[in-house]
Write a protein that holds these residues in place. Sequence first.
Motif, short mmCIF file in Angstrom:
data_model
loop_
_atom_site.label_atom_id
_atom_site.label_comp_id
_atom_site.label_asym_id
_atom_site.label_seq_id
_atom_site.Cartn_x
_atom_site.Cartn_y
_atom_site.Cartn_z
N PHE A 1 17.39 49.68 43.15
CA PHE A 1 18.38 50.88 42.94
C PHE A 1 19.15 50.67 41.97
O PHE A 1 19.56 51.40 40.94
N THR A 2 19.97 49.50 42.02
CA THR A 2 20.97 49.09 41.07
C THR A 2 20.31 48.94 39.65
O THR A 2 20.81 49.26 38.70
N ALA A 3 19.14 48.31 39.79
CA ALA A 3 18.49 47.78 38.74
C ALA A 3 18.05 49.06 37.79
O ALA A 3 18.04 49.17 36.41
N VAL A 4 17.49 50.25 38.42
CA VAL A 4 17.12 51.46 37.77
C VAL A 4 18.09 51.97 37.30
O VAL A 4 18.17 52.75 36.24
N LEU A 5 19.36 52.12 38.09
CA LEU A 5 20.52 52.87 37.65
C LEU A 5 21.03 52.17 36.31
O LEU A 5 21.33 52.88 35.33
#
Length: 423
Positions: free
Chosen positions: A358-362
């Motif tokens: 999740f944090t990587a995609v954002l």
Amino acid sequence: MFQVFTGSWALFVGMFMLMVGNGLQGTLLGLRGEAEGFSTFELSIVMSAYFLGFLFSSRYTPELIRRVGHVRVFAALGSMISAVLVAYPVLIEPWAWTIGRVIIGFCFCGVYITAESWLNDASSNENRGKSLSLYMITQMAGIVFAQWIVSQGDVSGYVLFIIPSILVSLAFAPVLLSVRPMPAFASTKPMKLRNLIKASPLACFGMFMLGGVFSAQFGMSAVYGSRVGLTVSEISLFISAIYIAALILQYPIGWLSDRMDRRALIVWISLIGAAGSMIAFLVPGYYVLIVVSGAIVGGMSNPLYALLIAYANDYLEKEDMAAASGGLLFINGVGAIAGPLTVGFIMDSIGDNGFWLFTAVLMASVGFYGIYRATQRSREHLETESVTVPYAPVSAASTPIAAELAQEMYIDEVELEEEATQT
């Protein structure tokens, strides 16, 4: 810096205790919820509720202050925070915690706004930057100290819930007993979102995405740590690493921001943060890598928040800068509300390491959108047509008042640059 502290010591001491209390309740609810058997979805709703209350408070607390005054608002909201904190271990139900988190979010934002309006009033053109720096250091130190307290107690008992209630109650004593009078309150009407997005699409997009990143860090880190089997001490160190790295890297990134193309820096920081997040996602199960990933993401995302504000200001007239801060914080708040819900859904769907995906995609989305924006608008005109504003350290936990304080510093610097150019 010492003179700034002595001039507003009551505010900084009070704010430190408030941040310890807030940092405690955020981590503690995630750990206690896990111990009580709450599902990831239930905990994501509980964590998201804080940011819903925070967002509403940023809109309505200024009006409340104008109606009844700083002191009454400060005392009333503080009393509600203390009451909710001790009610958590008594009402161990997802619905009760959700309501409590909405109230807590509203009240914490309200007391921050009240305190920060004092900081704004006490700051001058010469010390605004130092005031912001010390304020941010105080916030980060409080959150980190809170993690140490969590590691020393029993999350299944009552004591760790009572400690933040006591700290929050004590936090108001130095502020309310200070000889410095509370300032007259005035808030700036926010810029229309349509105009703000038109002025800087990258800053608005980045603020929305960062809202999700911040809320995942603040709300779901403890849930993730519990799900992957970390001890309370390990979770505390993991969360501390996020905020320590944010504090350490804020100033080097700010230094670079004033000396290179800000859009390029935004792209690099975002992609480094995404890569850091992917370390723990691709190589799960290693605690050292979890801490390293947390430090990289925290160290990149928190300075990126202030960098995006400075970047937006590069495309704004000085008279619009203060108004823009409210719009940017609103966009960030909407992203923060959606963050825990989304990461909770992802963790339920693909596993606990969905937290890192999740944090990587954002973070990657911000970087790639920055690359796309480079093909749509050049920054070359900034060198000749306007003044590039300086970077100011602004925490992701800031309210519109702290953001306006930073904007006033920007405006002061722009006016000085214009005067120097004219002479």
